[in-house]
Scaffold this motif. Structure first.
Motif, PDB file in Angstrom:
ATOM      1  N   THR A  45      -1.756   6.274   4.614  1.00 35.72           N
ATOM      2  CA  THR A  45      -0.806   5.184   4.849  1.00 35.72           C
ATOM      3  C   THR A  45       0.071   4.986   3.615  1.00 35.72           C
ATOM      4  O   THR A  45       1.237   4.654   3.739  1.00 35.72           O
ATOM      5  CB  THR A  45      -1.523   3.858   5.189  1.00 35.72           C
ATOM      6  N   ILE A  46      -0.514   5.209   2.422  1.00 35.42           N
ATOM      7  CA  ILE A  46       0.220   5.068   1.164  1.00 35.42           C
ATOM      8  C   ILE A  46      -0.162   6.224   0.244  1.00 35.42           C
ATOM      9  O   ILE A  46      -1.338   6.562   0.129  1.00 35.42           O
ATOM     10  CB  ILE A  46      -0.100   3.731   0.452  1.00 35.42           C
ATOM     11  N   ILE A  47       0.836   6.806  -0.394  1.00 38.86           N
ATOM     12  CA  ILE A  47       0.603   7.764  -1.476  1.00 38.86           C
ATOM     13  C   ILE A  47       1.064   7.061  -2.743  1.00 38.86           C
ATOM     14  O   ILE A  47       2.237   6.692  -2.864  1.00 38.86           O
ATOM     15  CB  ILE A  47       1.380   9.080  -1.262  1.00 38.86           C
ATOM     16  N   SER A  48       0.148   6.857  -3.671  1.00 42.13           N
ATOM     17  CA  SER A  48       0.456   6.062  -4.875  1.00 42.13           C
ATOM     18  C   SER A  48       0.761   6.935  -6.075  1.00 42.13           C
ATOM     19  O   SER A  48       0.080   7.928  -6.332  1.00 42.13           O
ATOM     20  CB  SER A  48      -0.731   5.154  -5.214  1.00 42.13           C
ATOM     21  N   GLY A  49       1.768   6.518  -6.813  1.00 39.24           N
ATOM     22  CA  GLY A  49       2.122   7.154  -8.072  1.00 39.24           C
ATOM     23  C   GLY A  49       2.083   6.131  -9.189  1.00 39.24           C
ATOM     24  O   GLY A  49       1.677   4.984  -8.979  1.00 39.24           O
ATOM     25  N   GLU A  50       2.513   6.532 -10.376  1.00 42.63           N
ATOM     26  CA  GLU A  50       2.497   5.620 -11.524  1.00 42.63           C
ATOM     27  C   GLU A  50       3.577   4.547 -11.418  1.00 42.63           C
ATOM     28  O   GLU A  50       3.358   3.413 -11.815  1.00 42.63           O
ATOM     29  CB  GLU A  50       2.666   6.407 -12.822  1.00 42.63           C
ATOM     30  N   GLU A  51       4.758   4.918 -10.904  1.00 44.20           N
ATOM     31  CA  GLU A  51       5.872   3.970 -10.818  1.00 44.20           C
ATOM     32  C   GLU A  51       6.253   3.594  -9.399  1.00 44.20           C
ATOM     33  O   GLU A  51       6.829   2.529  -9.182  1.00 44.20           O
ATOM     34  CB  GLU A  51       7.108   4.550 -11.505  1.00 44.20           C
ATOM     35  N   ILE A  52       5.999   4.502  -8.464  1.00 46.54           N
ATOM     36  CA  ILE A  52       6.391   4.255  -7.075  1.00 46.54           C
ATOM     37  C   ILE A  52       5.244   4.591  -6.130  1.00 46.54           C
ATOM     38  O   ILE A  52       4.326   5.330  -6.493  1.00 46.54           O
ATOM     39  CB  ILE A  52       7.643   5.062  -6.663  1.00 46.54           C
ATOM     40  N   ASP A  53       5.316   4.030  -4.944  1.00 45.70           N
ATOM     41  CA  ASP A  53       4.392   4.345  -3.853  1.00 45.70           C
ATOM     42  C   ASP A  53       5.223   4.819  -2.667  1.00 45.70           C
ATOM     43  O   ASP A  53       6.370   4.410  -2.487  1.00 45.70           O
ATOM     44  CB  ASP A  53       3.592   3.107  -3.417  1.00 45.70           C
ATOM     45  N   LEU A  54       4.611   5.678  -1.866  1.00 45.93           N
ATOM     46  CA  LEU A  54       5.230   6.116  -0.623  1.00 45.93           C
ATOM     47  C   LEU A  54       4.440   5.501   0.522  1.00 45.93           C
ATOM     48  O   LEU A  54       3.226   5.703   0.623  1.00 45.93           O
ATOM     49  CB  LEU A  54       5.211   7.644  -0.507  1.00 45.93           C
ATOM     50  N   HIS A  55       5.117   4.728   1.361  1.00 46.31           N
ATOM     51  CA  HIS A  55       4.490   4.054   2.503  1.00 46.31           C
ATOM     52  C   HIS A  55       4.853   4.811   3.776  1.00 46.31           C
ATOM     53  O   HIS A  55       6.045   4.922   4.102  1.00 46.31           O
ATOM     54  CB  HIS A  55       4.980   2.601   2.607  1.00 46.31           C
TER      55      HIS A  55
ATOM     56  N   LYS B 271       5.912   0.443  -7.442  1.00 45.00           N
ATOM     57  CA  LYS B 271       4.453   0.323  -7.470  1.00 45.00           C
ATOM     58  C   LYS B 271       4.028  -1.103  -7.130  1.00 45.00           C
ATOM     59  O   LYS B 271       4.504  -2.075  -7.705  1.00 45.00           O
ATOM     60  CB  LYS B 271       3.937   0.703  -8.867  1.00 45.00           C
ATOM     61  N   GLY B 272       3.133  -1.231  -6.142  1.00 45.68           N
ATOM     62  CA  GLY B 272       2.588  -2.524  -5.759  1.00 45.68           C
ATOM     63  C   GLY B 272       3.468  -3.346  -4.837  1.00 45.68           C
ATOM     64  O   GLY B 272       3.097  -4.443  -4.440  1.00 45.68           O
ATOM     65  N   SER B 273       4.642  -2.831  -4.490  1.00 45.11           N
ATOM     66  CA  SER B 273       5.560  -3.559  -3.617  1.00 45.11           C
ATOM     67  C   SER B 273       5.662  -2.827  -2.276  1.00 45.11           C
ATOM     68  O   SER B 273       5.391  -1.634  -2.197  1.00 45.11           O
ATOM     69  CB  SER B 273       6.950  -3.618  -4.258  1.00 45.11           C
ATOM     70  N   ALA B 274       6.034  -3.543  -1.254  1.00 41.68           N
ATOM     71  CA  ALA B 274       6.276  -2.916   0.042  1.00 41.68           C
ATOM     72  C   ALA B 274       7.768  -2.891   0.374  1.00 41.68           C
ATOM     73  O   ALA B 274       8.162  -2.387   1.417  1.00 41.68           O
ATOM     74  CB  ALA B 274       5.509  -3.653   1.137  1.00 41.68           C
ATOM     75  N   THR B 275       8.597  -3.417  -0.524  1.00 46.87           N
ATOM     76  CA  THR B 275      10.039  -3.462  -0.297  1.00 46.87           C
ATOM     77  C   THR B 275      10.641  -2.073  -0.525  1.00 46.87           C
ATOM     78  O   THR B 275      10.546  -1.525  -1.622  1.00 46.87           O
ATOM     79  CB  THR B 275      10.705  -4.473  -1.250  1.00 46.87           C
ATOM     80  N   PRO B 276      11.258  -1.489   0.508  1.00 48.76           N
ATOM     81  CA  PRO B 276      11.815  -0.144   0.357  1.00 48.76           C
ATOM     82  C   PRO B 276      12.943  -0.074  -0.670  1.00 48.76           C
ATOM     83  O   PRO B 276      13.804  -0.947  -0.724  1.00 48.76           O
ATOM     84  CB  PRO B 276      12.354   0.185   1.752  1.00 48.76           C
TER      85      PRO B 276
END
Length: 178
Positions: free
Chosen positions: A9-19, A43-48
């Motif tokens: 559902t999410i791929i997490s990185g150091e600065e950004i996440d992919l939802h 990172k940590g946000s759901a706002t595209p």
């Protein structure tokens, strides 16, 4: 065409996440391959802050259109977010057995060219323009020729890339790996 989708559902990185927004099955009649569609978010946000797609498999369409497509909202450009998102897709691509990938962009799209360089892709060539049909208004169609700037990424070190020998394409061997 059956695809074994990865449970993410999410791929997490150091600065950004992919939802993950959706998965799309392939359409053999249109020569389309299956794809994952993600929103990029800080990172940590759901706002595209942008989008990125990963197309699974190989066919001639992907030589021109690429395995990865991305766009970053204008207010978030200049931070390598597209490149960081591409790198986050590496494990997912490998899980689908993809040992090589193509990223393409228009020759005058300097930010996308810089993204390709950021992820370590090397220019494989500038391919001949393709006629494509687009709908411009109320069902009217127009043929448009576009040139694409092709880059290939090798996802596994020491794997030799496939060389295409097609007409006027300029090809270079990959010497830096994803």
């Amino acid at each position: 065409m059956t695809t074994q989708w990865q449970e993410i559902t999410i791929i997490s990185g150091e600065e950004i996440d992919l939802h993950l927004v959706k998965t799309v099955p392939g359409n053999p009649a249109k020569n389309w391959v299956p794809a994952y569609h993600f929103n990029m978010a800080l990172k940590g946000s759901a706002t595209p802050i942008g989008v990125i797609d990963l197309r699974i498999g190989h066919n001639e369409n992907l030589y021109y259109g690429g395995h990865i497509g991305y766009a970053v909202h204008s207010e978030h450009r200049g931070h390598h977010y597209a490149g960081k998102a591409v790198l986050l897709l590496k494990e997912l691509a490998l899980a689908h057995g993809m040992e090589r990938m193509t990223i393409t962009c228009n020759p005058d799209n300097i930010p996308s060219r810089k993204t390709c360089e950021y992820v370590g892709a090397k220019l494989k060539g500038i391919v001949a323009a393709l006629p494509i049909t687009i709908c411009i208004s109320a069902g009217k169609k127009k043929n448009v020729s576009m040139s694409w700037f092709g880059r290939i990424i090798d996802l596994q070190p020491f794997k030799r890339l496939f060389n295409f020998n097609c007409g006027e394409r300029m090809l270079y061997e990959e010497n830096r790996h994803f």
